[in-house]
Design a protein around this motif. Structure first.
Motif, PDB file in Angstrom:
ATOM      1  N   GLY A 102      22.671 -30.874 -38.564  1.00 55.70           N
ATOM      2  CA  GLY A 102      22.119 -32.016 -37.712  1.00 55.70           C
ATOM      3  C   GLY A 102      23.305 -32.481 -36.687  1.00 55.70           C
ATOM      4  N   MET A 103      24.691 -32.665 -37.159  1.00 47.47           N
ATOM      5  CA  MET A 103      25.732 -33.243 -36.586  1.00 47.47           C
ATOM      6  C   MET A 103      26.023 -32.064 -35.331  1.00 47.47           C
ATOM      7  N   VAL A 104      25.984 -30.932 -35.914  1.00 47.48           N
ATOM      8  CA  VAL A 104      26.144 -29.751 -34.810  1.00 47.48           C
ATOM      9  C   VAL A 104      25.072 -29.746 -33.413  1.00 47.48           C
ATOM     10  N   MET A 105      23.989 -29.999 -33.946  1.00 44.90           N
ATOM     11  CA  MET A 105      22.925 -30.382 -32.696  1.00 44.90           C
ATOM     12  C   MET A 105      23.250 -31.455 -31.745  1.00 44.90           C
ATOM     13  N   PHE A 106      23.588 -32.437 -32.283  1.00 46.01           N
ATOM     14  CA  PHE A 106      24.087 -33.612 -31.586  1.00 46.01           C
ATOM     15  C   PHE A 106      25.368 -33.526 -30.686  1.00 46.01           C
ATOM     16  N   ILE A 107      26.374 -32.805 -31.324  1.00 42.88           N
ATOM     17  CA  ILE A 107      27.511 -32.374 -30.367  1.00 42.88           C
ATOM     18  C   ILE A 107      27.040 -31.208 -29.551  1.00 42.88           C
ATOM     19  N   ALA A 108      26.192 -30.379 -29.796  1.00 36.74           N
ATOM     20  CA  ALA A 108      25.655 -29.213 -28.597  1.00 36.74           C
ATOM     21  C   ALA A 108      25.095 -30.108 -27.614  1.00 36.74           C
ATOM     22  N   VAL A 109      24.174 -30.954 -27.769  1.00 38.47           N
ATOM     23  CA  VAL A 109      23.527 -31.704 -26.620  1.00 38.47           C
ATOM     24  C   VAL A 109      24.732 -32.638 -26.030  1.00 38.47           C
ATOM     25  N   ALA A 110      25.518 -33.248 -26.665  1.00 42.15           N
ATOM     26  CA  ALA A 110      26.536 -34.078 -25.926  1.00 42.15           C
ATOM     27  C   ALA A 110      27.549 -33.279 -24.955  1.00 42.15           C
ATOM     28  N   ILE A 111      27.742 -31.838 -25.572  1.00 41.14           N
ATOM     29  CA  ILE A 111      28.485 -31.005 -24.585  1.00 41.14           C
ATOM     30  C   ILE A 111      27.539 -30.354 -23.537  1.00 41.14           C
ATOM     31  N   PHE A 112      26.424 -30.190 -23.523  1.00 41.12           N
ATOM     32  CA  PHE A 112      25.345 -29.998 -22.649  1.00 41.12           C
ATOM     33  C   PHE A 112      25.653 -31.151 -21.512  1.00 41.12           C
ATOM     34  N   GLY A 113      25.500 -32.518 -21.928  1.00 36.43           N
ATOM     35  CA  GLY A 113      25.534 -33.376 -20.723  1.00 36.43           C
ATOM     36  C   GLY A 113      26.952 -33.472 -20.136  1.00 36.43           C
ATOM     37  N   LEU A 114      28.270 -33.163 -20.939  1.00 33.83           N
ATOM     38  CA  LEU A 114      29.374 -33.351 -20.363  1.00 33.83           C
ATOM     39  C   LEU A 114      29.760 -32.092 -19.331  1.00 33.83           C
ATOM     40  N   ALA A 115      29.090 -30.933 -19.848  1.00 37.29           N
ATOM     41  CA  ALA A 115      29.371 -29.570 -19.070  1.00 37.29           C
ATOM     42  C   ALA A 115      28.592 -30.023 -17.667  1.00 37.29           C
ATOM     43  N   ASN A 116      27.230 -30.662 -17.872  1.00 35.63           N
ATOM     44  CA  ASN A 116      26.630 -30.939 -16.585  1.00 35.63           C
ATOM     45  C   ASN A 116      27.232 -32.034 -15.623  1.00 35.63           C
ATOM     46  N   LEU A 117      28.187 -33.093 -16.412  1.00 33.40           N
ATOM     47  CA  LEU A 117      28.758 -33.905 -15.787  1.00 33.40           C
ATOM     48  C   LEU A 117      30.102 -33.304 -14.864  1.00 33.40           C
ATOM     49  N   VAL A 118      30.787 -32.105 -15.540  1.00 28.18           N
ATOM     50  CA  VAL A 118      31.882 -31.544 -14.807  1.00 28.18           C
ATOM     51  C   VAL A 118      31.178 -31.028 -13.524  1.00 28.18           C
ATOM     52  N   PHE A 119      30.079 -30.123 -13.823  1.00 33.01           N
ATOM     53  CA  PHE A 119      29.390 -29.556 -12.738  1.00 33.01           C
ATOM     54  C   PHE A 119      29.200 -30.553 -11.511  1.00 33.01           C
ATOM     55  N   ALA A 120      28.539 -31.908 -12.038  1.00 31.21           N
ATOM     56  CA  ALA A 120      28.129 -32.726 -10.849  1.00 31.21           C
ATOM     57  C   ALA A 120      29.515 -33.496 -10.062  1.00 31.21           C
ATOM     58  N   LEU A 121      30.486 -33.429 -10.829  1.00 30.29           N
ATOM     59  CA  LEU A 121      31.775 -33.819  -9.991  1.00 30.29           C
ATOM     60  C   LEU A 121      32.579 -32.701  -9.280  1.00 30.29           C
ATOM     61  N   SER A 122      32.320 -31.423  -9.592  1.00 20.36           N
ATOM     62  CA  SER A 122      33.167 -30.219  -9.105  1.00 20.36           C
ATOM     63  C   SER A 122      32.646 -29.799  -7.935  1.00 20.36           C
ATOM     64  N   SER A 123      33.724 -29.540  -7.122  1.00 23.83           N
ATOM     65  CA  SER A 123      33.695 -29.085  -5.730  1.00 23.83           C
ATOM     66  C   SER A 123      34.125 -27.534  -5.628  1.00 23.83           C
ATOM     67  N   LEU A 124      34.619 -26.992  -6.873  1.00 24.54           N
ATOM     68  CA  LEU A 124      35.202 -25.738  -6.763  1.00 24.54           C
ATOM     69  C   LEU A 124      34.022 -24.907  -7.298  1.00 24.54           C
ATOM     70  N   PHE A 125      33.544 -23.765  -6.806  1.00 23.78           N
ATOM     71  CA  PHE A 125      32.798 -22.861  -7.201  1.00 23.78           C
ATOM     72  C   PHE A 125      32.848 -22.447  -8.824  1.00 23.78           C
ATOM     73  N   TRP A 126      34.137 -21.944  -8.803  1.00 18.12           N
ATOM     74  CA  TRP A 126      34.465 -21.188 -10.351  1.00 18.12           C
ATOM     75  C   TRP A 126      34.451 -22.085 -11.358  1.00 18.12           C
ATOM     76  N   LEU A 127      34.762 -23.594 -11.095  1.00 21.32           N
ATOM     77  CA  LEU A 127      34.587 -24.501 -12.000  1.00 21.32           C
ATOM     78  C   LEU A 127      33.316 -24.940 -12.317  1.00 21.32           C
ATOM     79  N   SER A 128      32.397 -24.911 -11.332  1.00 27.45           N
ATOM     80  CA  SER A 128      30.900 -25.145 -11.316  1.00 27.45           C
ATOM     81  C   SER A 128      30.027 -24.101 -12.129  1.00 27.45           C
ATOM     82  N   PHE A 129      30.739 -22.897 -11.777  1.00 23.53           N
ATOM     83  CA  PHE A 129      29.847 -21.778 -12.830  1.00 23.53           C
ATOM     84  C   PHE A 129      30.361 -21.818 -14.086  1.00 23.53           C
ATOM     85  N   ALA A 130      31.705 -22.081 -14.420  1.00 17.88           N
ATOM     86  CA  ALA A 130      32.024 -22.260 -16.047  1.00 17.88           C
ATOM     87  C   ALA A 130      31.290 -23.384 -16.544  1.00 17.88           C
ATOM     88  N   ALA A 131      31.134 -24.685 -15.769  1.00 18.39           N
ATOM     89  CA  ALA A 131      30.439 -25.527 -16.383  1.00 18.39           C
ATOM     90  C   ALA A 131      29.072 -25.218 -16.742  1.00 18.39           C
TER      91      ALA A 131
END
Length: 230
Positions: A102-131
């Protein structure tokens, strides 16, 4: 002749009975889901996280206007999430886990949101790809746990109905999520729309962690089974 006249009437009555039965099965699935906090929390978390936080529909705008990588870069970005999902899926097929799900699922969804946040703010291709790669992997972990929890939480007699409702929500969340992203981008711009979606995903994750305590406390998949004392 009299029998032939009754054929359309009997056919119409049979079709109405089948439609009524299908609707009754669907509503029965809805009622059952509402009575099971673990299933309701699992399905609704996926619905709102994807609906509010998806960035796939914005990739063409990011590739052209933000990252300036053209069609080739867009193709790589489109494949990043799939690559992350396939990689994590292969790992889970060889080394599955069954603790603190249960907790791992919530952590995974939070990581999903944070990774998309990094993508939203990124202006570097490699960082966007990694996110996007990380977002895809986190989504696969979440999907692995969600699907297993739904199966374990549903008795055999209700499994088909619950799966039908779940598949309906999954399909609609993807389509509505793209509509949400496109509409927000038209109103506020691509970057603000992506940021808004990411913050909403994180807010939903926090809210669901507080609102669905029983889901957060599930340790093993077997603990979600009806009548389980775990």
């Amino acid at each position: 002749i009299v029998l032939l006249r009754w054929v359309p009437v009997l056919y119409a009555e049979k079709m109405q009975a089948l439609e009524a039965t299908a609707w009754q099965r669907f509503t029965a699935g809805i009622r059952f889901i509402r009575s099971r906090p673990i299933i309701l929390g699992t399905i609704s978390l996926d619905l709102f996280a994807v609906l509010l936080g998806g960035v796939v529909a914005l990739l063409p705008i990011y590739a052209q206007e933000v990252l300036e990588v053209g069609p080739t870069g867009l193709g790589a970005l489109r494949s990043a999430m799939a690559l992350g999902e396939v990689t994590v899926g292969f790992y889970l097929s060889t080394r599955p886990f069954n603790r603190h799900v249960g907790m791992v699922m919530f952590i995974a969804v939070a990581i999903f949101g944070l990774a998309n946040l990094v993508f939203a703010l990124s202006s570097l291709f490699w960082l966007s790809f990694a996110a996007l790669l990380v977002a895809g992997g986190a989504d696969m972990v979440s999907m692995y746990i969600r699907s297993s929890l739904i199966q374990f939480s549903t008795p055999d007699a209700m499994r088909g109905r619950v799966n039908a409702v779940n598949m309906l929500f999954i399909g609609s969340s993807n389509e509505l999520g793209e509509f949400r992203a496109g509409t927000s981008a038209a109103w506020f711009g691509a970057v603000p729309a992506a940021l808004l979606g990411c913050f909403c995903t994180l807010a939903v994750t926090g809210g669901w962690m507080l609102g669905f305590k029983s889901l957060r406390q599930v340790d093993r998949f077997e603990d979600a089974a009806p009548g389980s004392k775990g």
